[in-house]
Scaffold this motif. Structure first.
Motif, PDB file in Angstrom:
ATOM      1  N   TRP A   1       7.028   5.673  67.879  1.00 16.49           N
ATOM      2  CA  TRP A   1       7.910   6.049  68.886  1.00 16.49           C
ATOM      3  C   TRP A   1       7.892   7.471  69.172  1.00 16.49           C
ATOM      4  N   PRO A   2       6.613   8.220  69.698  1.00 12.91           N
ATOM      5  CA  PRO A   2       6.601   9.361  69.889  1.00 12.91           C
ATOM      6  C   PRO A   2       7.111   9.980  71.234  1.00 12.91           C
ATOM      7  N   LYS A   3       7.675  11.016  71.166  1.00 12.44           N
ATOM      8  CA  LYS A   3       8.301  11.488  72.555  1.00 12.44           C
ATOM      9  C   LYS A   3       7.230  11.579  73.662  1.00 12.44           C
ATOM     10  N   GLY A   4       7.323  10.765  74.815  1.00  7.59           N
ATOM     11  CA  GLY A   4       6.428  10.941  75.858  1.00  7.59           C
ATOM     12  C   GLY A   4       5.680   9.603  75.880  1.00  7.59           C
ATOM     13  N   SER A   5       6.023   8.452  75.109  1.00  8.22           N
ATOM     14  CA  SER A   5       5.548   7.135  75.253  1.00  8.22           C
ATOM     15  C   SER A   5       6.357   6.169  75.726  1.00  8.22           C
ATOM     16  N   ASP A   6       6.822   6.692  77.268  1.00  5.17           N
ATOM     17  CA  ASP A   6       7.797   5.928  77.741  1.00  5.17           C
ATOM     18  C   ASP A   6       7.293   5.297  79.285  1.00  5.17           C
ATOM     19  N   ASN A   7       7.866   4.489  79.662  1.00  9.85           N
ATOM     20  CA  ASN A   7       7.427   3.842  81.274  1.00  9.85           C
ATOM     21  C   ASN A   7       7.302   4.962  82.585  1.00  9.85           C
ATOM     22  N   SER A   8       7.760   6.245  82.081  1.00  8.96           N
ATOM     23  CA  SER A   8       7.917   7.150  83.246  1.00  8.96           C
ATOM     24  C   SER A   8       6.609   7.816  83.231  1.00  8.96           C
ATOM     25  N   VAL A   9       5.738   7.734  82.122  1.00  8.52           N
ATOM     26  CA  VAL A   9       4.474   8.618  82.066  1.00  8.52           C
ATOM     27  C   VAL A   9       3.518   7.754  82.857  1.00  8.52           C
ATOM     28  N   GLU A  10       2.691   8.468  83.589  1.00  4.16           N
ATOM     29  CA  GLU A  10       1.658   8.041  84.299  1.00  4.16           C
ATOM     30  C   GLU A  10       0.645   7.301  83.416  1.00  4.16           C
TER      31      GLU A  10
ATOM     32  N   GLU B   1       2.652   0.094  82.811  1.00  3.27           N
ATOM     33  CA  GLU B   1       2.244  -1.159  82.382  1.00  3.27           C
ATOM     34  C   GLU B   1       2.401  -1.606  80.975  1.00  3.27           C
ATOM     35  N   LEU B   2       2.069  -0.606  80.148  1.00  2.45           N
ATOM     36  CA  LEU B   2       2.056  -0.738  78.664  1.00  2.45           C
ATOM     37  C   LEU B   2       3.467  -0.822  78.048  1.00  2.45           C
ATOM     38  N   THR B   3       4.393  -0.197  78.497  1.00  2.00           N
ATOM     39  CA  THR B   3       5.836   0.008  77.610  1.00  2.00           C
ATOM     40  C   THR B   3       7.075  -0.262  78.824  1.00  2.00           C
ATOM     41  N   LYS B   4       7.984  -0.720  78.112  1.00  2.00           N
ATOM     42  CA  LYS B   4       9.149  -0.879  78.857  1.00  2.00           C
ATOM     43  C   LYS B   4      10.312   0.102  78.236  1.00  2.00           C
ATOM     44  N   SER B   5       9.796   0.815  77.366  1.00  2.00           N
ATOM     45  CA  SER B   5      10.868   1.987  77.027  1.00  2.00           C
ATOM     46  C   SER B   5      11.028   2.829  77.738  1.00  2.00           C
ATOM     47  N   LYS B   6      12.293   3.201  78.003  1.00  2.00           N
ATOM     48  CA  LYS B   6      12.827   4.421  79.053  1.00  2.00           C
ATOM     49  C   LYS B   6      12.617   5.754  78.697  1.00  2.00           C
ATOM     50  N   PRO B   7      12.604   6.642  79.240  1.00  2.00           N
ATOM     51  CA  PRO B   7      12.745   7.787  78.596  1.00  2.00           C
ATOM     52  C   PRO B   7      13.895   8.557  78.199  1.00  2.00           C
ATOM     53  N   GLU B   8      14.847   7.718  78.419  1.00  2.00           N
ATOM     54  CA  GLU B   8      16.400   8.122  78.128  1.00  2.00           C
ATOM     55  C   GLU B   8      16.227   8.063  76.617  1.00  2.00           C
ATOM     56  N   MET B   9      15.565   7.356  75.928  1.00  2.00           N
ATOM     57  CA  MET B   9      15.533   7.085  74.594  1.00  2.00           C
ATOM     58  C   MET B   9      15.041   8.341  73.643  1.00  2.00           C
ATOM     59  N   TRP B  10      14.468   9.233  74.319  1.00  2.00           N
ATOM     60  CA  TRP B  10      14.122  10.515  73.652  1.00  2.00           C
ATOM     61  C   TRP B  10      14.967  11.556  74.260  1.00  2.00           C
TER      62      TRP B  10
ATOM     63  N   GLU C   1      -8.697   5.636  75.944  1.00  2.00           N
ATOM     64  CA  GLU C   1      -7.430   5.109  75.766  1.00  2.00           C
ATOM     65  C   GLU C   1      -6.423   5.676  76.446  1.00  2.00           C
ATOM     66  N   ALA C   2      -5.378   5.068  76.995  1.00  2.00           N
ATOM     67  CA  ALA C   2      -4.225   5.688  77.512  1.00  2.00           C
ATOM     68  C   ALA C   2      -3.623   6.504  76.466  1.00  2.00           C
ATOM     69  N   PRO C   3      -2.741   7.447  76.650  1.00  2.00           N
ATOM     70  CA  PRO C   3      -1.891   8.073  75.705  1.00  2.00           C
ATOM     71  C   PRO C   3      -1.032   7.196  74.883  1.00  2.00           C
ATOM     72  N   PHE C   4      -0.900   7.378  73.671  1.00  2.00           N
ATOM     73  CA  PHE C   4      -0.144   6.571  72.867  1.00  2.00           C
ATOM     74  C   PHE C   4      -0.297   5.035  72.927  1.00  2.00           C
ATOM     75  N   GLU C   5      -1.504   4.584  73.299  1.00  2.00           N
ATOM     76  CA  GLU C   5      -1.726   3.324  73.153  1.00  2.00           C
ATOM     77  C   GLU C   5      -1.699   2.603  72.305  1.00  2.00           C
ATOM     78  N   LYS C   6      -2.258   3.295  71.019  1.00  2.00           N
ATOM     79  CA  LYS C   6      -1.924   2.682  69.642  1.00  2.00           C
ATOM     80  C   LYS C   6      -0.516   2.272  69.159  1.00  2.00           C
ATOM     81  N   GLU C   7       0.268   3.641  69.435  1.00  2.00           N
ATOM     82  CA  GLU C   7       1.498   3.648  69.027  1.00  2.00           C
ATOM     83  C   GLU C   7       2.417   2.377  69.563  1.00  2.00           C
TER      84      GLU C   7
END
Length: 156
Positions: A82-91, A95-104, A24-30
């Motif tokens: 919504w764990p930190k590091g589950s944003d769209n800047s993480v390799e 493709e899984l999320t549109k959450s921006k890192p600014e959220m955290w 699984e990709a990290p944070f896929e379930k979240e």
């Protein structure tokens, strides 16, 4: 027997090599859970919005039930989604999320924006079943509260 050992060894080695690709990709379930949560919100907002726009006949009982669903979704403690590091800047998550890192970020206002959504949802919950005028009046602040978070923390 040697053939069986060779086959099992070959299959085991192939599985071991393929494991990283199958992991699984990290944070896929979240991310999956928060997308499902947002689909519930979208569904309920859609019913209220259609009533407010006259695209669906106003029904006080339905409006009340849907608004209560929406408030329950807003008030739910979903921090684990919504764990930190589950944003769209993480390799691997692009493709899984549109959450921006600014959220955290330390200066993030996501908590305040979330509370504005909870409050607007609570107001909608009180208003929706009281007549079409009340629903329409509560719709603007509710939509604004959603947009406040999405505009700041959701990529297009």
């Amino acid at each position: 027997m040697k053939g069986l050992v060779k086959a099992v060894t070959t299959i085991s080695l192939a599985a071991l090599v393929a494991m990283p690709a199958m992991a699984e990709a990290p944070f896929e379930k979240e991310i999956e859970a928060r997308k499902a949560h947002m689909q519930v919100v979208k569904y309920n907002m859609g019913i209220l919005g259609a009533m407010a726009k006259g695209k669906r006949e106003y029904n006080a009982e339905l409006a009340d039930a849907v608004a209560k669903n929406l408030y329950s979704a807003a008030a739910m403690n979903n921090m684990t989604m919504w764990p930190k590091g589950s944003d769209n800047s993480v390799e691997g998550l692009e493709e899984l999320t549109k959450s921006k890192p600014e959220m955290w970020a330390d200066d993030s206002e996501v908590g305040d924006k979330h509370m504005a959504w909870v409050e607007a949802s609570e107001n909608m919950s009180a208003a929706a079943g009281q007549g079409l005028g009340s629903l329409k009046e509560a719709m603007g602040p509710l939509g604004k509260s959603c947009k406040g978070c999405h505009k700041a923390y959701k990529a297009k």
